[in-house]
Design a protein around this motif. Structure first.
Motif, short mmCIF file in Angstrom:
data_model
loop_
_atom_site.label_atom_id
_atom_site.label_comp_id
_atom_site.label_asym_id
_atom_site.label_seq_id
_atom_site.Cartn_x
_atom_site.Cartn_y
_atom_site.Cartn_z
N PRO A 80 0.80 -1.22 0.00
CA PRO A 80 0.00 0.00 0.00
C PRO A 80 0.83 1.27 0.00
O PRO A 80 0.36 2.32 -0.43
CB PRO A 80 -0.85 -0.11 1.26
N GLN A 91 -1.99 -4.90 -0.44
CA GLN A 91 -3.32 -4.33 -0.66
C GLN A 91 -3.84 -4.78 -2.02
O GLN A 91 -3.11 -4.73 -3.02
CB GLN A 91 -3.27 -2.81 -0.60
N THR A 127 -5.14 -5.70 2.98
CA THR A 127 -6.17 -4.68 3.07
C THR A 127 -6.77 -4.44 1.69
O THR A 127 -6.22 -4.87 0.66
CB THR A 127 -5.61 -3.35 3.62
#
Length: 174
Positions: A80, A91, A127
């Protein structure tokens, strides 16, 4: 309702030669259900660029209705941030499945391959961000262990209404 698996689905890293097929898949699946950018118009931008490299993508191939093996979907998996203190996180920044392959386990297979790839790179956390009104994607992510970790209310104005930006995450620990 259980998903009908695509037989067989082959998962692999993207290659530079996938650019045209990935660009077409991206354009054909564009929707305000998940996109915050305007609908792509010709002349189309290249799918790959300095920030979107082939090695950032996993692709799924499967037989379509005509029995041809073609691109069924992709996901983009990246750190990220470039910060060393954030190197343990990956991510998902994009996931698309061709209309003909939806509901047949392609997205789930891509997510699970992303988990494996991230663990292989030493990550222990994953994420993603998803639009609040994208109920099918949120349900898939939740079924794969993601939980809502934050919400930016009304972050985007799409089709005449404000839409939340939902941040989700999960551990990659076994």
């Amino acid at each position: 309702m259980p998903e009908n698996p695509v037989s067989p689905v082959r998962l692999r890293p993207a290659a530079p030669s996938d650019e045209a097929a990935l660009g077409e898949l991206d354009r054909s699946t564009w929707s305000t259900l998940h996109a915050v950018t305007p609908r792509p118009q010709p002349p189309y931008e290249p799918f790959f660029d300095d920030r979107h490299r082939p090695e950032d993508f996993l692709v799924a191939e499967a037989e379509n209705e005509a029995g041809e093996v073609c691109l069924a979907g992709y996901t983009r998996l990246v750190p990220p941030t470039p910060l060393a203190c954030n190197a343990h996180v990956r991510q998902i920044q994009g996931l698309a499945v061709a209309d003909w392959a939806r509901g047949r386990g392609v997205a789930r297979a891509l997510l699970r391959a992303a988990f494996t790839a991230a663990r292989g790179d030493g990550a222990n956390r994953m994420t993603l961000r998803v639009l609040g009104h994208n109920a099918p994607a949120r349900a898939l992510y939740e079924s794969e262990g993601f939980v809502v970790e934050g919400v930016l209310p009304g972050e985007f104005f799409l089709n005449g209404r404000y839409v939340d930006d939902v941040m989700m995450g999960r551990s990659l620990a076994p």
